[in-house]
Design an enzyme around this catalytic site. Structure first.
Site, PDB file in Angstrom:
ATOM      1  CG  LEU A 344     -28.467   9.890 -48.193  1.00 26.07           C
ATOM      2  CD1 LEU A 344     -27.576   8.906 -47.459  1.00 26.07           C
ATOM      3  CD2 LEU A 344     -27.635  10.792 -49.090  1.00 26.07           C
ATOM      4  N   GLY A 347     -36.591   3.342 -49.910  1.00 25.31           N
ATOM      5  CA  GLY A 347     -36.687   1.925 -50.231  1.00 25.31           C
ATOM      6  C   GLY A 347     -38.057   1.423 -49.844  1.00 25.31           C
ATOM      7  CG  PHE A 349     -38.720  -2.717 -45.835  1.00 27.16           C
ATOM      8  CD1 PHE A 349     -39.998  -3.217 -45.731  1.00 27.16           C
ATOM      9  CD2 PHE A 349     -37.760  -3.449 -46.505  1.00 27.16           C
ATOM     10  CE1 PHE A 349     -40.315  -4.448 -46.266  1.00 27.16           C
ATOM     11  CE2 PHE A 349     -38.068  -4.681 -47.041  1.00 27.16           C
ATOM     12  CZ  PHE A 349     -39.350  -5.190 -46.933  1.00 27.16           C
ATOM     13  N   GLY A 350     -38.310   1.966 -45.973  1.00 27.11           N
ATOM     14  CA  GLY A 350     -38.023   3.195 -45.264  1.00 27.11           C
ATOM     15  C   GLY A 350     -37.276   4.204 -46.110  1.00 27.11           C
ATOM     16  CB  VAL A 352     -31.546   5.935 -46.805  1.00 30.45           C
ATOM     17  CG1 VAL A 352     -30.128   5.999 -46.254  1.00 30.45           C
ATOM     18  CG2 VAL A 352     -32.018   4.506 -46.891  1.00 30.45           C
ATOM     19  CG  ASP A 461     -34.192  -7.129 -52.225  1.00 26.87           C
ATOM     20  OD1 ASP A 461     -34.504  -7.373 -53.413  1.00 26.87           O
ATOM     21  OD2 ASP A 461     -34.553  -6.100 -51.628  1.00 26.87           O
TER      22      ASP A 461
END
Ligand SMILES: *[C@@H]1O[C@H](CO)[C@@H](O)[C@H](O)[C@H]1NC(C)=O
Ligand SMILES: *[C@@H]1O[C@H](CO)[C@@H](O)[C@H](O)[C@H]1NC(C)=O
Ligand SMILES: *[C@@H]1O[C@H](CO)[C@@H](O)[C@H](O)[C@H]1NC(C)=O
Ligand SMILES: *[C@@H]1O[C@H](CO)[C@@H](O)[C@H](O)[C@H]1NC(C)=O
Ligand SMILES: *[C@@H]1O[C@H](CO)[C@@H](O)[C@H](O)[C@H]1NC(C)=O
Ligand SMILES: *[C@@H]1O[C@H](CO)[C@@H](O)[C@H](O)[C@H]1NC(C)=O
Length: 649
Positions: A344, A347, A349-350, A352, A461
């Site tokens: 999807l 980001g 950090f990872g 999705v 954020d």
């Protein structure tokens, strides 16, 4: 523990000991009948079990001349071991030898006798009848390869060496008796058809063979022989025990009526080893497993140490109705093993992924940067897990397995807000109502975080890509990866020390103080508000595409010239509430005020939305950023109402 081990070892030794006694080599026959035939080996038909006795040479009418027979107990036993140990044994048997009256062709009477033997071979040498007693034949007499030791009951003087026709002898690999004793002086005639009991003892330690006999009408055994003999020198390690006998030119019945044999199980020496070896192995194993267990526990403790903080925090949410802990397997299944097709978005950090759990769509965030990601995961699980607001993305669960950090959210079918701001697609243009609703939703969620939940939460954020839209285009604030919580009482310290956030959304003072505050959250919210109303990203290219202008400066420029409405998204084509839109732009600028003390709190912002408070007056010229900022309002005396954060109550 040690006590138990000793008990355990003792039991094992006891069990082995019992086994050893059971393992003694014994054969015992008080009589012989047809049903025991299977216990014996007979190399030829000359031996049979008949008339409750072993007929070593068969007792049949007719010719019994020139026969040799052999009967062996079918299970051989270990006579000696490599360690030099020799088995002791006892054997007692009753013989009945009767000379038959039928006279042979040579006119001779009787013969030859029988013998108790220990032998390597189950076979009978050919041509071993007559004088050879079945022990050897002419060519094997005296050969060590015969491998036989016999206690003979000789009823015929066949050789010059024979004492008489009524003697007992010890034969080793030959018919020549190493030792022989006549029974005549005991008043015993072997071949007269009376029962004679013979007892043979061999002591494996002293290496002495003893022979005793007892006639039918006697009560005491008479020791007739005591011969030193090292059986290990003459016999193979494993030997058969049994009887052999022969007839020759004369004939007789050679019977054994009962037999008892008992020998030390030489295997006990092996077992002695077992006694030593098994406990040693067990002790070593126990030690190993204890050490291994200790190492494992230490290792686990170390590992646990590392995530102790997490676990401590997570414990709160593991119990109760908070986010659920998922298995990695489940989430792999839900996302098609993290198939790129289900991606999807990405980001910091990872990644999705869209996933399907049961029948519910979910978004699974797979944290990639583990060292940093772990921190964020913890922040996120602990923070969002305890938060419940209609404008927050709901965290359904999490997973922390095999160094994989995963967060499971409710799936937001309309994605993130920034897509709509960025897109030029006609279908992607959000109407004014929706935009207004989104901003109110974000404001509500932030107000909840800052003022309403039990702990003060700084999101840290806030940006359009972290604002998700549900199926009805309601704003749902998500990604609490940088969020920090503070006790509400810590009003003057509700700050965080590490610089974090997304450039463009970060209030200018963050770079000086390194601190996040509710005011820095408000600043970021202001930027988002301007983005939504203007339908533009936060950095705007000037008409000649040369200079990137910050959206705040860009909007302030319109404000300065009194044409604030011109900043409103032209894609709305005038379809908007002018007063609402203007109010929002002014609020957005107020939120982005360089002086944090002048930014309105989220509470005030909401009151402005609801019309309870008049929109703030924004200076026409964007004030210069000054630090330390003046906590008092520099441009309006009664502006204290707009000072959120530290100055607000
Ligand atoms: C045969 O002899 C064996 C051993 O002496 C004994 O146990 C068994 O009962 C006897 N069977 C019959 C039918 O006499
Ligand atoms: C037994 O053997 C001897 C010599 O081997 C022979 O002289 C004698 O005739 C044989 N007796 C019978 C009954 O076969
Ligand atoms: C043999 O018999 C003697 C006494 O008759 C006994 O002490 C000894 O233990 C026996 N040995 C075996 C191996 O049975
Ligand atoms: C003695 O017996 C052995 C083994 O059965 C056999 O090979 C050999 O020929 C026999 N010798 C005589 C003289 O029969
Ligand atoms: C059999 O062998 C022994 C040696 O072990 C010898 O003394 C004896 O004379 C032999 N007997 C015959 C009949 O060959
Ligand atoms: C046993 O019987 C034999 C004859 O068969 C006889 O000579 C002897 O004296 C008897 N012994 C005893 C102790 O009765």
């Amino acid at each position: 523990m040690i006590h138990n081990i000793m008990d355990f070892l003792f039991l094992i030794i006891l069990a082995l000991n019992t086994l050893d006694q059971v393992g003694c080599y014994t054969s015992s026959y008080t009589t012989f009948n047809n049903s025991v035939g299977d216990d014996f080996i007979t190399p030829n038909d000359n031996s049979v079990i008949l008339k409750n006795a072993i007929q070593v040479t068969r007792d049949v009418s007719g010719s019994v001349f020139n026969l040799s027979g052999k009967v062996l107990y079918k299970r051989p036993f270990d006579l000696w071991s490599k360690s030099g140990r020799i088995a002791s044994f006892n054997s007692t048997f009753v013989v009945n030898i009767e000379t038959r009256n039928d006279i042979g062709l040579t006119g001779q009477h009787g013969g030859e006798g029988l013998a108790f033997i220990l032998a390597k071979d189950a076979e009978l040498p050919t041509n071993s009848e007559g004088q050879w007693l079945g022990i050897v034949n002419a060519s094997t007499n005296g050969s060590f390869q015969s491998n036989i030791v016999a206690i003979e009951l000789d009823t015929k003087k066949s050789f010059a060496e024979d004492l008489d026709d009524n003697h007992v002898g010890l034969d080793i690999n030959s018919v020549y008796s190493k030792s022989q004793v006549s029974l005549s002086r005991l008043g015993i005639r072997i071949s007269e058809g009376k029962d004679i009991t013979v007892r043979i003892n061999y002591d494996g330690v002293t290496k002495v063979m003893k022979v005793s006999v007892k006639a039918e009408n006697q009560t005491e055994f008479s020791r007739i022989m005591s011969v030193p003999i090292d059986l290990a020198l003459h016999l193979s390690r494993t030997v058969y025990v049994g009887f052999l006998g022969s007839t020759g030119t004369g004939s007789e019945n050679n019977c054994v009526k009962s037999w008892f044999f008992n020998a030390d199980d030489i295997d006990r020496t092996k077992r002695l080893w077992v006694w030593i070896v098994i406990p040693v192995i067990i002790v070593v194993l126990l030690l190993c497993s204890t050490v291994g267990w200790c190492l494992y526990v230490t290792q686990r403790r170390k590992e646990n140490q590392a995530r102790d903080d997490d676990d401590l925090d997570m414990q709160n949410i593991e119990t109760g109705l908070g986010p659920k802990k998922f298995r990695l397997k489940e989430l792999k299944g839900a996302t098609g093993n993290f198939s790129p097709k289900n991606e999807l978005g990405r980001g910091g950090f990872g990644i999705v992924y869209k996933g399907m759990l049961d029948i519910k769509d979910v978004a699974v965030k797979r944290i990639i940067n583990t060292s940093q990601g772990k921190q964020n995961l913890i922040a996120e699980v602990t923070t969002i897990g305890s938060l419940h607001h209609k404008n927050l993305v709901e965290l359904i669960g999490w997973c922390y397995e095999k160094n994989e950090f995963l967060l499971v959210y409710e799936y937001m079918p309309n994605g993130s807000l920034d897509q709509f701001i960025r897109s030029d697609d006609e279908n992607m243009i959000l109407g004014w109502e929706i935009r207004h609703n989104i901003i109110c939703g974000v404001a509500l969620s932030l107000d909840y975080l800052h003022h309403e939940c039990s702990k003060r939460v700084l999101h840290r954020d806030i940006k359009s890509s972290n604002i998700m839209l549900d199926s009805e285009f309601n704003a749902r604030l998500g990604d609490f990866g940088l969020a920090r919580t503070f006790k509400l009482s810590e009003k003057t310290h509700h700050t965080s020390k590490d610089i974090s956030g997304t450039p463009g959304y970060m209030a200018p003072e963050i770079f000086l103080t390194g601190r996040s505050t509710t005011e820095t959250d408000v600043y970021a919210f202001g930027v988002v508000m301007l983005e939504v109303v203007c339908g533009r990203r936060l950095d705007i290219l000037t008409k000649d595409d040369e200079i990137r202008v910050n959206i705040i400066d860009w909007v302030w420029e319109f404000h300065k010239h009194g044409v604030l409405t011109d900043a409103i998204d032209p894609k709305l084509k005038g379809q908007f509430d002018k007063i609402q839109a203007e109010c929002m732009l002014a609020l957005g600028l107020a939120c982005c005020h360089p002086n944090p003390y002048i930014r309105p709190s989220m509470r005030i912002t909401l009151q402005v939305f609801w019309g309870e408070v008049a929109p703030p007056d924004v200076p026409l010229e964007k004030p210069a950023f000054m630090w330390p900022a003046n906590a008092l309002c520099s441009y309006r005396e009664n502006d204290l109402c707009f000072t959120g954060g530290i100055m607000s109550t």
